[in-house]
Design a protein around this motif. Sequence first.
Motif, PDB file in Angstrom:
ATOM      1  N   GLU A  42      -1.339   8.718 -11.695  1.00  0.00           N
ATOM      2  CA  GLU A  42      -2.352   8.225 -10.758  1.00  0.00           C
ATOM      3  C   GLU A  42      -2.627   6.730 -10.888  1.00  0.00           C
ATOM      4  O   GLU A  42      -3.212   6.117  -9.986  1.00  0.00           O
ATOM      5  N   GLU A  82       8.610   7.121   1.407  1.00  0.00           N
ATOM      6  CA  GLU A  82       8.352   5.776   1.947  1.00  0.00           C
ATOM      7  C   GLU A  82       8.751   5.657   3.417  1.00  0.00           C
ATOM      8  O   GLU A  82       8.161   4.852   4.155  1.00  0.00           O
ATOM      9  N   GLY A 122       0.819  -1.203   0.000  1.00  0.00           N
ATOM     10  CA  GLY A 122       0.000   0.000   0.000  1.00  0.00           C
ATOM     11  C   GLY A 122       0.853   1.253   0.000  1.00  0.00           C
ATOM     12  O   GLY A 122       0.625   2.188  -0.777  1.00  0.00           O
ATOM     13  N   SER A 123       1.858   1.287   0.874  1.00  0.00           N
ATOM     14  CA  SER A 123       2.765   2.418   0.944  1.00  0.00           C
ATOM     15  C   SER A 123       3.533   2.589  -0.356  1.00  0.00           C
ATOM     16  O   SER A 123       3.683   3.706  -0.867  1.00  0.00           O
ATOM     17  N   VAL A 162       2.786   1.690  -3.428  1.00  0.00           N
ATOM     18  CA  VAL A 162       1.938   2.198  -4.516  1.00  0.00           C
ATOM     19  C   VAL A 162       1.630   3.679  -4.308  1.00  0.00           C
ATOM     20  O   VAL A 162       1.764   4.493  -5.227  1.00  0.00           O
ATOM     21  N   ARG A 163       1.224   4.046  -3.083  1.00  0.00           N
ATOM     22  CA  ARG A 163       0.890   5.446  -2.806  1.00  0.00           C
ATOM     23  C   ARG A 163       2.075   6.367  -3.055  1.00  0.00           C
ATOM     24  O   ARG A 163       1.953   7.426  -3.681  1.00  0.00           O
ATOM     25  N   CYS A 164       3.232   5.952  -2.553  1.00  0.00           N
ATOM     26  CA  CYS A 164       4.408   6.823  -2.626  1.00  0.00           C
ATOM     27  C   CYS A 164       4.922   6.970  -4.050  1.00  0.00           C
ATOM     28  O   CYS A 164       5.296   8.074  -4.465  1.00  0.00           O
ATOM     29  N   TRP A 165       4.936   5.890  -4.811  1.00  0.00           N
ATOM     30  CA  TRP A 165       5.426   5.999  -6.184  1.00  0.00           C
ATOM     31  C   TRP A 165       4.475   6.816  -7.045  1.00  0.00           C
ATOM     32  O   TRP A 165       4.909   7.557  -7.936  1.00  0.00           O
ATOM     33  N   ARG A 166       3.182   6.714  -6.801  1.00  0.00           N
ATOM     34  CA  ARG A 166       2.245   7.545  -7.567  1.00  0.00           C
ATOM     35  C   ARG A 166       2.394   9.016  -7.198  1.00  0.00           C
ATOM     36  O   ARG A 166       2.309   9.893  -8.064  1.00  0.00           O
ATOM     37  N   GLN A 167       2.655   9.277  -5.916  1.00  0.00           N
ATOM     38  CA  GLN A 167       2.917  10.651  -5.492  1.00  0.00           C
ATOM     39  C   GLN A 167       4.203  11.167  -6.124  1.00  0.00           C
ATOM     40  O   GLN A 167       4.272  12.310  -6.582  1.00  0.00           O
ATOM     41  N   ASP A 178       5.533   7.106   5.105  1.00  0.00           N
ATOM     42  CA  ASP A 178       4.275   6.393   4.895  1.00  0.00           C
ATOM     43  C   ASP A 178       4.450   4.908   5.209  1.00  0.00           C
ATOM     44  O   ASP A 178       4.926   4.133   4.379  1.00  0.00           O
TER      45      ASP A 178
END
Length: 221
Positions: free
Chosen positions: A44, A78, A25-26, A28-33, A81
């Motif tokens: 996104e 990372e 989860g972290s 995916v979120r961080c790389w998209r950010q 998060d």
Amino acid sequence: MSELVRVETKGILFDMDGVLISSIGSVVRCWRQWAEHYDVPNAEIYEVPHGMRAIEIVKQLRPDIDPQEGLRVIEDLEMEDVAGLTVLPGVRTLLARLPLDRWAIVTSATQRLLIRRLEVAGLPIPQRIISADMVERGKPDPEPYRRGAELLGLPAAECLVIEDAPSGVGAGLAAGSRVLGVLGTHSAEDLKDATWIVPSLEAVAVDTDADGLKLQFPTVA
């Protein structure tokens, strides 16, 4: 039908993400950010290539920027998060049964991020680690697992690599080790080159003696 396999080995080399912990989860979120910050198209919905070093992803996505700056940005994201980070089934029990000098972690994460995630997960930080910033070439190159075996004072052929990603499976085999694939981030078909495949480390039993480690597990048919 699954087959019960018994394996003897001198040492174990664990990948971290997808084997010991899940931080998907972290990640995916961080790389998209990160991708949005650096104006990567379709940021996104960016899908992270699992098992690749961050520095190589940075170079792939934005070859025009300073890779060390890009690496620092994703690493900082990372580090902050850690929401949803979990220890995978069977890990605590398995690690508790292993002598400290018989195992190491070989990961595509940096050393700073490796330590952060293990601390958050409440897992032991091993005496021996090979992180992304400690090698010239990352997985699927065999260098990380050869280096990991050297830390244990063993030939790679006497170590069992435990991996969840095809790049890591390839790295372990190229180093000369047998590889136990763990399902989760990839399918059995993706991990078909592994020597054996298990559904999780919960299926793995281990005993130790003066000669080494004795593992027993049912393989995925």
